[in-house]
Design a protein around this motif. Sequence first.
Motif, PDB file in Angstrom:
ATOM      1  N   PRO A 275       0.946  -1.193  -0.082  1.00  0.00           N
ATOM      2  CA  PRO A 275       0.001  -0.056  -0.033  1.00  0.00           C
ATOM      3  C   PRO A 275       0.904   1.268  -0.015  1.00  0.00           C
ATOM      4  N   PRO A 276       0.521   2.249  -0.658  1.00  0.00           N
ATOM      5  CA  PRO A 276       1.334   3.641  -0.616  1.00  0.00           C
ATOM      6  C   PRO A 276       1.273   4.087   0.727  1.00  0.00           C
ATOM      7  N   VAL A 277       0.373   3.894   1.841  1.00  0.00           N
ATOM      8  CA  VAL A 277       0.514   4.416   2.975  1.00  0.00           C
ATOM      9  C   VAL A 277       0.710   3.352   3.717  1.00  0.00           C
ATOM     10  N   GLY A 278       1.816   3.577   4.737  1.00  0.00           N
ATOM     11  CA  GLY A 278       2.129   2.469   5.733  1.00  0.00           C
ATOM     12  C   GLY A 278       3.027   1.324   5.219  1.00  0.00           C
ATOM     13  N   THR A 279       3.529   1.923   4.286  1.00  0.00           N
ATOM     14  CA  THR A 279       4.594   0.664   3.325  1.00  0.00           C
ATOM     15  C   THR A 279       5.491   0.129   4.372  1.00  0.00           C
ATOM     16  N   GLY A 280       5.993   0.820   5.192  1.00  0.00           N
ATOM     17  CA  GLY A 280       7.140   0.170   6.033  1.00  0.00           C
ATOM     18  C   GLY A 280       6.472  -0.893   7.036  1.00  0.00           C
ATOM     19  N   LEU A 281       5.136  -0.589   7.463  1.00  0.00           N
ATOM     20  CA  LEU A 281       4.459  -1.431   8.342  1.00  0.00           C
ATOM     21  C   LEU A 281       4.219  -2.835   7.724  1.00  0.00           C
ATOM     22  N   ILE A 282       3.809  -2.693   6.704  1.00  0.00           N
ATOM     23  CA  ILE A 282       3.433  -3.962   5.823  1.00  0.00           C
ATOM     24  C   ILE A 282       4.723  -4.958   5.374  1.00  0.00           C
ATOM     25  N   ALA A 283       5.959  -3.894   5.357  1.00  0.00           N
ATOM     26  CA  ALA A 283       7.168  -4.709   4.848  1.00  0.00           C
ATOM     27  C   ALA A 283       7.521  -5.515   5.713  1.00  0.00           C
ATOM     28  N   VAL A 284       7.149  -5.496   7.268  1.00  0.00           N
ATOM     29  CA  VAL A 284       7.715  -6.273   8.351  1.00  0.00           C
ATOM     30  C   VAL A 284       7.048  -7.689   8.306  1.00  0.00           C
TER      31      VAL A 284
END
Lengths: 380, 292
Positions: A275-284
Amino acid sequence: MSERSEFAQETSARAARERDVAARRVLVTGLSTYWGGRLAQALEGFDEIDAIVGVDSHDPTRELQRTEFVKVSNEHALIERIVEAARIDTVIDTRLVVDSTTTSAQRAHENNVIGTMNILAACSGPSSPVRKFVFKSSAHYYGCEQDDPGFFAESMRRPHPPRTKIERDIVDAEAAVADFAGKHQDVTVAVLRCANVLGPSVRTSHTRMFSLPAVPMLLGFDPRYQFVHEDDVVHALEQAAMGDLHGIYNVAADGVLALSEVISLLGKRPVPLLPPVGTGLIAVPLRRLGLRIPNEMLNQLRFGRGLDNRLFKATGFKYGYTSRETVMRLAAHQRLHPVLKGTESGYRYEREVEDFLKRSPLVERSDSSGSDAQREPFGI
Amino acid sequence: MEQLGATRSESPGPQGSELEHRPDLMPPIEAERTLDDWGRSERVEGFLDATLIEFFYRYWFRCEVEGVENVPAGGGALLVSNLAGALPPDAVMIGKAIREEHAQPRPLWMTVEHFFKGYPGLSMLVPKIGGVPAHPANVHRLLAEEQELVLVFPEGRKGAEKLYRERYRLQRFGRGGFVASAMRARVPLVPVCVVGAEEAMPVFGRSRLLERLSRLPYFPITPTFPWFGPLGMAAFLPARFKIRFLKPIDTAAMGEEPEADRGLVQAVSQEIRARIQENVFDMVGERKSVWR
């Protein structure tokens, strides 16, 4: 900072100056990394080089004929002794870690910043025989931001401070190299900033991502990507070692592709998974699931990066592949890989065997001509 | 659409002039590709050009073009235009006018704000139709090395944000960075005047709260937006467009390194602004109706 930008700009003026820079006795740091091994193999083919010494804290991963391996970590006192004892005139530093998924942040910092400072210190003595220093850096130096230029030239600086640890390490390591270049005007210093490397034998986060059945993208973004073929990087390091390049050079193939274009050249499907927002959170959680997207790649998947590669081409360097051809070679390799699987023989370093092969009077040696077969690795 | 080179100190030309005269070092064009190195797509642009843009140009805005011969048939040139409206259609219409009316149709590169590169969706579409972030290095590469036509809106966001009651009054022209860009690249400046865009999408107000929520650089209130949702943003009123290309200003005749002379840069910038303003007033005064 002024020293550093001067260093970036004095490139051609310095190169024109007469200097005896022919590499005769070479030290390769990071011999056991992919680049160290590839470069040492390539340098063995040059008859003008009398001696090749490789240092690393791990055993070599590639078969080498006449390269002398010394197992040593990045301790400047020990390396300095090796440099002085072997009268090393050229040091090629290939150790830089540019992918945060390969090791911990702390070990990457230890290697990239502290290690670089130690290697430079080992070349800094008043009686140091070193006349040339080649540093393999990365285009991560520039980062990927919204307000980047379309093509980064060597004299440009990143518009914002580094965002990820690995980028900060690279910027710090280059600052140390520029400082060294400023203090040692008699040493030729070349820094090669490589774009994302692809090829049949190199393993990076990008080759891993491109080998997936469907390639993840950031929803709503189609970043610009520039690549360079692994063989071109080896040739670039070779040219820096053998020639008299001074200054900073971008190493990137011609052509900037859109990620969607890359994926279609590979014959794969894009999945707008991130997702374009919260990309870092999804990457984990994705990392937990096996899709290891390093932090420094997230911004590249969003904004992309292009490099101005003209300066290095102006020195006479010819790239073997364009970005598009590099991707197509990777695609061909990916199709052939299942067929060839298991046929490659692994290499294991055994000190006693290497010692026997190098030093025993029983072994017949045909100088360096026999290593020609080794020079060109099996590539597709 | 921001002013060029205003806040940046780095020199746009890489490593000075040594690479400037080496066209052989520029990356070759690979014929098999559908995109170029900037991400522009002939396919996407061609499709839009034949459908949506064609419809707006011919039937909705019924564009009237004057002086298109002032756009050089070859070499780089920097087009400078006034800007109006919420989602400005003028850049696309100027590009279409050159493709339709010019004896030698050429692609036009539209400089856009960096914001577009960071907004999902728009970041995919804008480069494909010839939008390029307004970075001085980008403008220099396009003008000097690639010898292309580039369009800038020196008013920047101030032009798009101004309300309907301020229509056709040109805003400040930044700090003249666009003039310096043209001088550095030794290409002519072509002033362009557009009339009709202000009425096509009049902006009555803007909402700071919604700006923050939507993360858009500004959130305009127009007759159709936000009342009809995102589609209301593309709903233009059928005002008649008039585009006038003025006589080019030759920067090559201004001597060596005219860009170093801040006074000259400012003077040329003011001169262009005055010429556009004068012609815009002239064109508004001439037209009998907004719609015909």
